[in-house]
Structures are given as structure tokens and as C-alpha cells.
Design an enzyme around this catalytic site. Structure first.
Site, mmCIF file in Angstrom:
data_model
loop_
_atom_site.group_PDB
_atom_site.id
_atom_site.type_symbol
_atom_site.label_atom_id
_atom_site.label_comp_id
_atom_site.label_asym_id
_atom_site.label_seq_id
_atom_site.Cartn_x
_atom_site.Cartn_y
_atom_site.Cartn_z
ATOM 1 N N SER A 262 36.380 40.459 38.451
ATOM 2 C CA SER A 262 37.806 40.498 38.134
ATOM 3 C C SER A 262 38.413 41.835 38.565
ATOM 4 O O SER A 262 37.703 42.787 38.901
ATOM 5 C CB SER A 262 38.024 40.309 36.633
ATOM 6 O OG SER A 262 37.551 41.451 35.925
ATOM 7 N N LYS A 263 39.736 41.884 38.522
ATOM 8 C CA LYS A 263 40.448 43.125 38.824
ATOM 9 C C LYS A 263 40.009 44.233 37.871
ATOM 10 O O LYS A 263 39.857 45.395 38.268
ATOM 11 C CB LYS A 263 41.955 42.880 38.704
ATOM 12 C CG LYS A 263 42.813 44.132 38.920
ATOM 13 C CD LYS A 263 44.281 43.843 38.673
ATOM 14 C CE LYS A 263 45.114 45.114 38.728
ATOM 15 N NZ LYS A 263 46.535 44.876 38.414
ATOM 16 N N ARG A 264 39.795 43.876 36.613
ATOM 17 C CA ARG A 264 39.398 44.869 35.610
ATOM 18 C C ARG A 264 38.050 45.500 35.949
ATOM 19 O O ARG A 264 37.826 46.687 35.695
ATOM 20 C CB ARG A 264 39.346 44.212 34.229
ATOM 21 C CG ARG A 264 39.119 45.189 33.085
ATOM 22 C CD ARG A 264 39.286 44.520 31.744
ATOM 23 N NE ARG A 264 40.641 44.039 31.537
ATOM 24 C CZ ARG A 264 41.026 43.347 30.476
ATOM 25 N NH1 ARG A 264 40.147 43.043 29.539
ATOM 26 N NH2 ARG A 264 42.277 42.945 30.350
#
Length: 500
Positions: A262-264
Site C-alpha cells: 500500500s501507499k502507507r
């Protein structure tokens, strides 16, 4: 393959293109080019509430940067356009009505409140509400109402959706190129909405209609679409159309190996997850990656060439690629290995190409230098670099006189007799008529031998005063580049500044 291969990458313009989406586009591109086929871009923008301005341009720019441009799509119109679903919406209602006429779909007038009531009732009993064969005759739709009632509701302009009528008591035998045979019990399928009350199709209907009209032969997409495979196959059957072959790619997993990337994860780990920068998120391009390196590491995320080869040009990937060698299980994302790929591709670049990139960085530092000299420096330092941005840390001393010297190195290398020794080295260098690397090295070595000194007494402190720390390529190469006057000056600067 007897028919011409046609594949499509069909993203929604709801934000930047994730690295997983880019890999899907890459695999489609490689498959198409391997078989002499066409690679299409279709923008699936039927959900206007989630549309993000600039996202479509971002997708196109990302594909172009990676060197995998589409053959047909927005701005490259072919015979089956337009290639934005929002520009095709007049098509879909007719196809939804065809399914109703053929008995494969029906009007449903249930309100959102009614459906929510049923969901809560089922939840209270520990069940999941599914709109399908077991309850559709109890709900408000054209299967449970008379023709007159349905006609009256339609004439009155009552809101409705069109749902697919999933068959009962059947076993679907589906085939996936990557995953093999898949069996589905149709009793567990829900009657998906195909056409919404706002006059727009859902993904499922638009996707199938467009793939058929665009003559798509192979649908290569992420495994998150596997649960939709049964419905899509049934839609092809309902329309009496030949279905394309399907291939569902494995997920790209977090670096720790559990869960989807994910982006996180990128924010936590300090690595990009987008090909290009988007708002405050840095992309692979802006982080200094070469597009060839990004394509290379993405190709090997989930695909196995069957050999020990790891470095592939795009042409080599096209030649070697096959869907049969794509893994079923998820592929772990490894930022360190991705850096390694970039380092490998940097070594393959010509000194001239790298020098042009380095020149921009030098300008930002306020350094002007001839292109040929920058190229020479690149040739001396590039084997230690992973990114072009590393060149400054690896070689700033070629362009700027050091004014500080590494404390640890000074404590280790700067002895009581070092200043006197280096004064003599400076005099030796000053007297050289030919200041070339080989001659410098020979003369210094001979002088050390004549003085009966150890190399450790001379060469490490000499490197320290020239470079500022204990790093860099061959010392005589550095001396030749900066020249006699600068070399002598740096020795005298250090002697004056460091403790005697």
C-alpha cells in the site's frame, strides 16, 4: 495463435497509478508484443463521483515514461473507440435491455432502505444477505411483479436498477491461464447490478461490452478480480459471445510478506509506490530510478523466466515472457533489491548519458564544468553509485576544494611527522612537468621508496587532504583531474588548518 492478440489495460482515473497497476499494464504490453498484438488503454470512468482530475494524464505519462506506450486509446484513436467509458455510456443501456429480453436480467425496484432492512435482519440472525435465486421472488422486481405493474412503474419514472439473473444449481467450470481450472457453484453468486438508477452501467456490464466490442482476446488483470470471473463468464454466455482467455496476476505483497503493498508501506519504509510523483508522494522517476530498472524489477515480481537471468532489457522481456510462468502466489516487494536493479542499470549506461544527468545536479550546486570533464569523473566514480544523485557525495571533491576533513580519519592518519612528509610530496608534485596519472603514481611511489617510508605514512594522509575523507577512486586519477596547482594548494590548506 490464430487470431490477432488484443489486450487492454483498463484503469479508473481515481488517483495516481499504483506500482501494482503499472505491473498489470507491463504484463499486458509484454504479452501483446510477444505475440505481435495490440495493447489498448481504456479509461474506466463510469464512476464520476470518484473521478480525479489529472489522473488520466498521469496514467498515460507513466506508461510513456516506462517505454510501454499503448497502441490504441485516448489520443490514439483506433476503429473501436472512444476509449473512455464516459463517452460510451449511450451503448450500455441497449445491452442491458437485451439481457432482460433474453431472460438473463431483470428490473429491480427495491429501495435502498428496504435492502438495508433485509441486511440488518440477516445480520441479527448471523446470516449474510445475498440478493439472488433464494429470495428474488420475495423482493420488488420484474420477476415477482406482473408485466402491468412493471410497465406502470417504468412509465411513472420510478427508480430501478437492472440486475443479472444468476442461474441456480449449476457448476461453472472456468479456466485461468495462470491458475488452471476453477469450479464455481452458481448458488453462491449474487444477482449483481449491471445498470444503475443514474443511467450509468456498473463496471461488470461496461467491462464485458467494451471488451467484446474492442475485440479483446485476453484479459490480464489482478487477482482481486477473480471473484468477478464467474459473473463475467456468465455474461459472455448470456450474450452468446466468445469469451476472451483470462489470466489473474498475483498480488504484490508488503516487504514483510504479509498483506497487499500500500501507499502507507511506502511512506513507512521510505520508498516509492507510484511511478511518478503525485502531490506529496515521490515517484520512482523523481527518486532517481531509471525506467529500465523499474520495468525490470516489476517484470520479475510474480514472473519467473525459468533461468538465473535477472537483468532484462525490454526486448529481452518481450522475447522471454509467458503467462504460464507467472506465479499463483503473491510476490514480495523488496525495496533493497529494486535499488540493486537501478545500480545494475546505472552501470550499463554510457558515461556520456550519465554525465548529462549529473550536469543538471552540478548546476543546482552552482558548479560549472565542461561536459568532457564531467564525463571523466562519472567514469571514475559510477561503479560505486546506485543513483545519479549519489555522484555528488561520491565525487564533489573533483569540483570543490574541501574545507573540512573527516575527524576520525584525521585522528588515525595525521601523525606528528605528516605535515613535513606532505610538504615534500607537494614539492615533488610541483616539480613534475607532465601531470598525468601514471607518471604521478610512478614518481610518488619511487619517492616513497627512496625516502624509505611506508605507503601508510604517505598515501592515506595524502588522500585525506585531497579528498577530505578516506574515499574515492585511484588517487593519482584525482590528482590529474584537479591539476597540479589545485593539488598542491589542497596539501598546503590542510597543513595550515590541521594540528602540527
Amino acid at each position: 495463435m490464430s487470431e490477432k492478440v488484443r489486450v487492454r489495460f483498463a484503469p479508473s482515473p481515481t488517483g495516481p497509478l499504483h506500482i501494482g497497476g503499472l505491473r498489470t499494464a507491463l504484463f499486458n504490453y509484454l504479452f501483446a508484443k510477444k505475440h505481435g498484438g495490440d495493447f489498448l488503454l481504456r479509461i474506466e470512468d463510469t464512476d464520476q463521483n470518484r473521478y480525479v482530475p489529472g489522473a488520466e494524464d498521469y496514467i498515460i505519462n507513466a506508461l510513456n515514461w516506462c517505454g510501454i506506450p499503448f497502441d490504441e486509446g485516448p489520443g490514439k484513436e483506433g476503429s473501436v473507440g472512444p476509449y473512455r467509458q464516459s463517452e460510451r455510456k449511450a451503448l450500455y443501456r441497449d445491452y442491458a435491455l437485451k439481457l432482460i429480453n433474453k431472460g438473463w436480467a431483470y428490473y429491480a425496484f427495491d429501495s435502498a432502505e428496504t435492502l438495508e432492512h433485509h441486511r440488518k435482519e440477516h445480520e441479527a440472525e448471523g446470516k449474510t444477505f445475498i440478493y439472488n435465486w433464494h429470495n428474488r421472488l420475495k423482493l420488488t422486481n420484474s420477476l415477482s411483479l406482473s408485466e402491468d405493474e412493471v410497465s406502470a412503474r417504468l412509465k411513472a419514472g420510478e427508480d430501478y436498477v437492472i440486475r443479472f439473473k444468476s442461474p441456480k444449481d449449476e457448476t461453472l467450470v472456468l479456466n485461468d491461464i495462470i491458475r488452471g481450472e476453477i469450479k464455481i457453484d452458481t448458488n453462491i453468486l449474487d444477482d449483481k447490478v449491471l445498470f444503475k438508477s443514474d443511467g450509468m452501467p456498473t463496471y461488470h456490464l461496461a467491462n464485458i461490452v467494451d471488451d467484446h466490442l474492442m475485440q479483446i482476446t485476453h484479459v490480464i488483470r489482478g487477482e482481486e478480480w477473480l471473484p468477478s470471473l464467474a459473473l463475467h463468464q456468465l455474461l459472455y454466455t448470456a450474450f452468446d459471445w466468445q469469451a476472451p482467455q483470462f489470466a489473474h496476476l498475483p498480488l504484490i505483497m508488503k516487504p514483510v510478506g504479509k498483506g497487499k503493498l500500500s501507499k502507507r508501506d511506502g511512506e513507512k519504509g521510505g520508498f516509492p509506490v507510484f511511478p511518478l510523483s503525485w502531490n506529496e508522494s515521490v515517484g520512482y522517476k523523481e527518486a532517481g530510478f531509471f525506467p529500465e530498472a523499474v520495468v525490470n524489477f516489476l517484470a520479475l515480481l510474480g514472473w519467473n523466466p525459468g533461468t538465473e537471468q535477472e537483468i532484462f532489457t525490454l526486448e529481452e522481456l518481450i522475447h522471454s515472457f509467458s503467462l504460464e510462468r507467472v506465479n499463483k502466489s503473491g510476490a514480495r516487494f523488496d525495496p533493497d533489491k529494486n535499488n540493486w536493479y537501478n545500480q545494475q542499470w546505472l552501470q550499463r549506461k554510457s558515461d556520456g548519458e550519465l554525465a548529462r544527468s549529473f550536469q543538471q545536479l552540478l548546476k543546482e550546486k552552482g558548479v560549472t564544468c565542461e561536459a568532457s570533464r564531467i564525463e571523466k569523473v562519472v567514469g571514475l566514480i559510477k561503479e560505486r553509485a546506485t543513483f545519479v544523485a549519489d555522484f555528488w557525495d561520491l565525487g564533489s571533491y573533483f569540483f570543490v576544494t574541501p574545507t573540512n576533513w573527516d575527524d576520525k580519519s584525521v585522528k588515525k592518519q595525521w601523525k606528528e611527522d605528516t605535515p613535513k612528509i606532505l610538504e615534500k610530496v607537494a614539492a615533488l608534485l610541483e616539480n613534475l612537468s607532465d601531470f598525468q596519472s601514471e607518471i604521478i603514481e610512478t614518481q610518488v611511489k619511487e619517492w616513497i621508496a627512496d625516502q624509505e617510508l611506508s605507503f601508510g605514512k604517505v598515501m592515506p594522509p595524502l588522500r585525506l587532504v585531497i579528498v577530505g575523507e578516506m574515499k574515492g577512486p585511484h588517487l593519482s586519477d584525482i590528482l590529474e583531474f584537479i591539476g597540479k596547482e589545485e593539488s598542491v594548494k589542497r596539501i598546503h590548506n590542510a597543513i595550515a588548518a590541521l594540528p602540527n
